[in-house]
Design an enzyme around this catalytic site. Structure first.
Site, short mmCIF file in Angstrom:
data_model
loop_
_atom_site.label_atom_id
_atom_site.label_comp_id
_atom_site.label_asym_id
_atom_site.label_seq_id
_atom_site.Cartn_x
_atom_site.Cartn_y
_atom_site.Cartn_z
N ARG A 161 7.03 -19.92 40.71
CA ARG A 161 7.01 -21.38 40.55
C ARG A 161 5.57 -21.85 40.71
O ARG A 161 5.20 -22.49 41.67
CB ARG A 161 7.92 -22.00 41.61
CG ARG A 161 8.44 -23.36 41.29
CD ARG A 161 8.48 -24.17 42.55
NE ARG A 161 7.22 -24.04 43.26
CZ ARG A 161 6.71 -24.96 44.03
NH1 ARG A 161 7.32 -26.07 44.24
NH2 ARG A 161 5.56 -24.78 44.65
N ASP A 251 3.83 -20.62 46.25
CA ASP A 251 4.48 -20.75 44.94
C ASP A 251 5.61 -19.76 44.70
O ASP A 251 5.73 -19.19 43.59
CB ASP A 251 3.43 -20.70 43.82
CG ASP A 251 2.65 -22.02 43.74
OD1 ASP A 251 3.00 -22.97 44.48
OD2 ASP A 251 1.69 -22.10 42.95
N ASP A 273 2.61 -22.99 52.49
CA ASP A 273 1.84 -24.22 52.29
C ASP A 273 2.59 -25.24 51.45
O ASP A 273 2.46 -26.44 51.67
CB ASP A 273 0.50 -23.90 51.63
CG ASP A 273 -0.31 -25.16 51.44
OD1 ASP A 273 -0.58 -25.83 52.45
OD2 ASP A 273 -0.62 -25.51 50.29
N ASN A 413 2.52 -33.73 40.46
CA ASN A 413 1.37 -33.27 39.67
C ASN A 413 1.87 -32.68 38.36
O ASN A 413 3.01 -32.25 38.28
CB ASN A 413 0.62 -32.18 40.44
CG ASN A 413 0.03 -32.70 41.73
OD1 ASN A 413 -0.56 -33.76 41.76
ND2 ASN A 413 0.19 -31.93 42.80
P1 NAD Z 1 10.45 -28.40 43.75
O1 NAD Z 1 10.77 -27.84 42.42
O2 NAD Z 1 10.72 -27.60 44.97
O3 NAD Z 1 11.22 -29.79 43.95
C1 NAD Z 1 11.40 -30.79 43.00
C2 NAD Z 1 12.73 -31.43 43.32
O4 NAD Z 1 12.87 -32.63 42.57
C3 NAD Z 1 13.90 -30.53 42.98
O5 NAD Z 1 14.71 -30.41 44.11
C4 NAD Z 1 14.61 -31.28 41.87
O6 NAD Z 1 16.00 -31.13 41.96
C5 NAD Z 1 14.21 -32.71 42.14
N1 NAD Z 1 14.32 -33.54 40.93
C6 NAD Z 1 14.18 -33.15 39.66
N2 NAD Z 1 14.44 -34.19 38.83
C7 NAD Z 1 14.76 -35.23 39.61
C8 NAD Z 1 15.14 -36.55 39.35
N3 NAD Z 1 15.24 -37.01 38.11
N4 NAD Z 1 15.42 -37.36 40.39
C9 NAD Z 1 15.30 -36.92 41.65
N5 NAD Z 1 14.96 -35.66 41.95
C10 NAD Z 1 14.68 -34.82 40.95
O7 NAD Z 1 8.94 -28.81 43.72
P2 NAD Z 1 8.03 -29.28 44.94
O8 NAD Z 1 7.24 -28.15 45.46
O9 NAD Z 1 8.85 -30.04 45.89
O10 NAD Z 1 7.01 -30.24 44.18
C11 NAD Z 1 7.45 -31.43 43.58
C12 NAD Z 1 6.26 -32.16 42.99
O11 NAD Z 1 5.37 -32.52 44.03
C13 NAD Z 1 5.46 -31.35 41.99
O12 NAD Z 1 5.09 -32.17 40.92
C14 NAD Z 1 4.26 -30.94 42.76
O13 NAD Z 1 3.12 -30.79 41.93
C15 NAD Z 1 4.07 -32.09 43.70
N6 NAD Z 1 3.37 -31.69 44.94
C16 NAD Z 1 2.35 -32.48 45.39
C17 NAD Z 1 1.68 -32.13 46.54
C18 NAD Z 1 0.58 -33.01 47.03
O14 NAD Z 1 0.38 -34.06 46.52
N7 NAD Z 1 -0.15 -32.62 48.05
C19 NAD Z 1 2.01 -30.97 47.22
C20 NAD Z 1 3.07 -30.19 46.76
C21 NAD Z 1 3.74 -30.56 45.62
#
Ligand code: NAD
Length: 556
Positions: A161, A251, A273, A413
C-alpha cells in the site's frame, strides 16, 4: 580489522583504516569527490583520479543545486538526487538539509510515488536489502550481507500500500530509502545506521507483473500462514543480527499493518509510522488548534472521515491524550466519531473490524459526512479517506455554522485527493477555519488576511522518535512516546505561526524540533526502564552529539 560501522561512525577517521584509491571514491559514505585535499589525494592513492581543481563543499552544493534546478521535471530531479546519494552521501545530506522545503517533495512525497511506479524503468543501482519468500530459512545470512554491522534504524515494507498508490510490490523500495533519508536529513540519524528493506512477497498489481522491466517477483502476493512465517523469521533475524535496531513498519496493507503492529510492538522495538506517526502529527495539530480555540479536549467533539490506518491511529492517540488529561476512556471515546466508506460507525453495524468497533456509538446510521456533521456537531473534522472532495462547500459551511473557529484537517494525499483545498476551507468559513492539510497548499489571502496553511507532515514526528529511541537504546516503543512527541511538536509552534494560521512550525526548524522530540521520547525510555542505559547528565547535549552533521572530515 576495524569494523566498517566503527570506521564510518568514528568522527575522526584514521587514514590507515580507510579504503584506498578508486575504492575510496566509490564508497558513498566516505567519498568527497572534488573536495579531497591535495594531501589526501597524495596519501590515499587518488592523485590523478580526480580533476586537478579542488572545490569546497560549499562550491559543490552550488553545483548540485544548479543541476537540480535545471532538470526538466521532478522525476529527473529525483533521479539526479539519488545518483548523488549513491556517489557522495555527505554532500547529498548537506544539500538536503540546506534545501529541505525544496527537496523533501523530490526525495519523498509526492515525487517518490512516481519514482516507485516507474522504479523498474529508472533503476540504476540497488540500495537496501531485498528479501523474498524464497529466502525462508536464510534471512539471517542475507542480513549479514549488509556491509554495516551496527544498524540502528530499519524501515521495512512489503510494498502492498505504497502512499495512496496501492500495491507496487518490490518497486515500493523507494519508500524505505526515501524515508531513511528523512531520518538522516530531519533528525541527523547517521546514514551508516540506516537500513531499507523490502520484503518481496509478490504483487497483485498485474500491470507491474507483466511489465518486462519490473524488478520483483512476478507472482501473486503471498498470504496466510506462509506470509506470517516469513515476517516472523524476518523479525527474529533482524533482532538477532542487529540487536540495537528499531524496526519501522512502512506501507503495509491494512489487513497486515494493524495485525503486525499489535503482534510485535510488545516483543521488539517496533512501530508503524502510517498508524502511530500520523496519529502524533494529527494530535499535535489538535493541541496547537486548542491554543487558538482555548479550552481542552473535553470541550471538543471530533469527527473523523475515513477509518484507515491514519485516522484510526489518530483516534486511538487522541483517546490516550484525553485520558492523560483526566477523562475516562469511555468519555474520551464518546468524543470521537467516525465515518468510513459505508457511513457513520454506529453500534448496530455488523461489518466493523476489530479496530473500528471501539469507536462505534449508539446512534442512527447516517450515510454522508454532511449528515454526520449535522448529527455529531463536531468542533473538529479530520479527513483521511484518500478520496477527493469529501468536504464539499455544504460540509465546510456546516462546520462554520456550528463553530466560531472550526478545525478542519484535509489530510488525504496527494493534493488531488484532498478533502478540500485551503482556499475552500477559508472562503466557506469567512476566514475562521483552523486548517491543516496532508499535501502542501500555498498561502491564501481572504479579506486582506493572509493564511499560511500548516502541512501535517509525518516528517515532524518519526525522525525525532527514531532519534530518541536510538539515543536511549530503547527496547520498546510505548504509545506514550507518540503522545509526548505530539505535545512537544505542538509546543514548538510559535505564536507568530498561529497568527498566520499555521499550526505546525516551519519545516526549516525540523532538526531542532526532532532533537526536542527525541529528548521527550528518550525520557520515557529512561523513566520506564525500557533501556539498560543510565540517563546521561545532559540528555539534550547527548542527543546533539549523536546527530550526524553532513560536513567532510579531514582524513589526513
Ligand atoms: P487507508 O487505506 O488505511 O484508509 C482509508 C480509509 O478511508 C479506508 O478505511 C476506507 O474504507 C475509507 N474510505 C474510503 N472511501 C471513503 C468514503 N467515501 N467515505 C469515508 N471513508 C472512506 O489509508 P490511510 O493510511 O488511513 O491514509 C488515508 C489518507 O490519508 C491517504 O490519502 C494518505 O495519503 C493520507 N495520509 C496523510 C498523512 C499526513 O497528512 N501526515 C499521513 C498518513 C496518511
Amino acid at each position: 580489522m576495524t569494523r566498517r560501522s566503527d570506521l564510518l561512525l568514528d568522527p575522526h577517521h584514521h587514514a590507515s583504516d580507510l579504503p584506498k584509491g578508486i575504492k575510496l571514491l566509490h564508497d558513498p559514505l566516505l567519498n568527497k569527490g572534488t573536495a579531497f585535499s591535495q594531501a589526501e589525494r597524495d596519501s590515499l592513492g587518488i592523485h590523478g583520479l580526480l580533476p586537478p581543481r579542488l572545490f569546497t563543499q560549499d562550491e559543490q552544493v552550488t553545483r548540485v543545486m544548479e543541476n537540480v534546478r535545471r532538470k526538466p521535471n521532478n522525476l529527473e530531479k529525483y533521479i539526479y538526487m539519488i545518483g548523488l546519494q549513491d556517489r557522495n552521501e555527505t554532500l547529498f545530506y548537506r544539500v538536503l538539509v540546506e534545501n529541505l522545503a525544496e527537496l523533501m517533495p523530490i526525495i519523498y512525497t509526492p515525487t517518490v510515488g512516481q519514482a516507485c511506479m516507474e522504479y523498474g524503468e529508472i533503476f540504476r543501482r540497488a540500495r537496501g536489502l531485498f528479501i523474498t519468500k524464497y529466502d525462508r530459512g536464510h534471512i539471517r545470512e542475507i542480513m549479514r550481507n549488509w556491509p554495516n554491522e551496527d544498524v540502528r534504524m530499519i524501515v521495512v515494507t512489503d510494498g502492498e500500500r505504497i502512499l495512496g498508490l496501492g500495491d507496487l510490490g518490490a518497486n515500493g523500495m523507494g519508500i524505505p530509502v526515501g524515508k531513511l533519508s528523512l531520518y538522516t536529513g530531519c533528525a541527523g540519524i547517521h546514514p551508516a545506521y540506516t537500513l531499507p528493506i523490502t520484503l518481496d512477497v509478490g504483487t497483485n498489481n498485474e500491470t507491474l507483473r507483466n511489465d518486462p522491466l519490473y524488478i520483483g517477483l512476478q507472482e501473486p502476493r503471498l498470504r496466510g500462514p506462509e506470509y506470517d512465517a516469513l515476517i516472523e523469521e524476518f523479525i527474529e533475524a533482524a533482532t538477532e543480527v542487529f540487536p540495537r535496531a528499531v524496526v519501522q513498519l512502512e506501507d503495509f496493507g491494512n489487513s497486515n499493518a494493524f495485525r503486525l503492529l499489535t503482534k510485535y510492538r510488545d516483543q521488539v522495538c517496533l512501530f508503524d509510522d502510517d498508524i502511530q506517526g500520523t496519529a502524533a502529527v494529527v494530535v499535535a495539530g489538535l493541541f496547537s488548534a486548542m491554543r487558538i480555540t482555548g479550552g481542552t479536549f473535553a470541550d471538543h467533539r471530533f469527527l473523523f472521515v475515513g477509518a484507515g490506518q491514519a485516522n484510526l491511529g489518530a483516534g486511538e492517540l487522541l483517546v490516550l491524550a484525553m485520558v492523560s488529561q483526566g477523562m475516562s476512556e469511555k468519555e474520551a471515546r464518546e468524543r470521537c466519531w467516525f465515518v468510513d466508506s459505508t457511513g457513520l460507525m454506529v453500534s448496530s453495524r455488523t461489518d466493523l473490524s476489530a479496530q473500528k468497533r471501539p469507536f462505534a456509538h449508539e446512534a442512527p446510521f447516517l450515510k454522508t459526512p454532511l449528515e454526520a456533521v449535522e448529527f455529531v456537531k463536531p468542533t473538529a473534522l479530520i479527513g483521511a479517506a484518500g478520496q477527493a472532495k469529501m468536504f464539499p462547500e455544504a460540509v465546510i459551511r456546516a462546520m462554520g455554522k456550528l463553530n466560531d473557529r472550526p478545525i478542519i484537517f484535509a489530510l488525504s494525499n496527494p493534493t488531488s485527493n484532498s478533502e478540500c483545498s485551503a482556499e475552500e476551507a477559508y472562503t466557506y468559513t469567512e476566514g475562521r477555519a483552523i486548517f491543516a492539510s496532508g499535501s502542501p497548499f500555498p498561502p491564501f489571502t481572504y479579506n486582506g488576511k493572509t493564511f499560511v496553511p500548516g502541512q501535517g507532515n509525518n516528517s515532524y514526528i518519526f525522525p525525532g522518535v527514531g532519534l530518541g529511541l536510538i539515543a536511549s537504546n530503547a527496547t520498546r516503543v510505548p504509545e506514550e512516546m507518540f503522545l509526548v512527541a505530539a505535545q512537544t511538536l505542538a509546543k514548538e509552534v510559535a505564536q507568530e505561526d498561529l497568527d498566520l494560521g499555521r499550526i505546525y512550525p516551519p519545516l526549516n526548524r525540523v532538526r531542532d524540533v526532532s532533537a526536542k522530540i527525541a529528548e521527550a521520547v528518550a525520557n520515557i525510555a529512561y523513566r520506564d526502564g525500557l533501556t539498560a542505559d543510565k540517563k546521561p547528565a545532559d540528555l539534550a547535549e547527548h542527543i546533539k552529539n549523536i546527530m550526524f552533521q553532513p560536513v567532510y572530515q579531514d582524513y589526513v
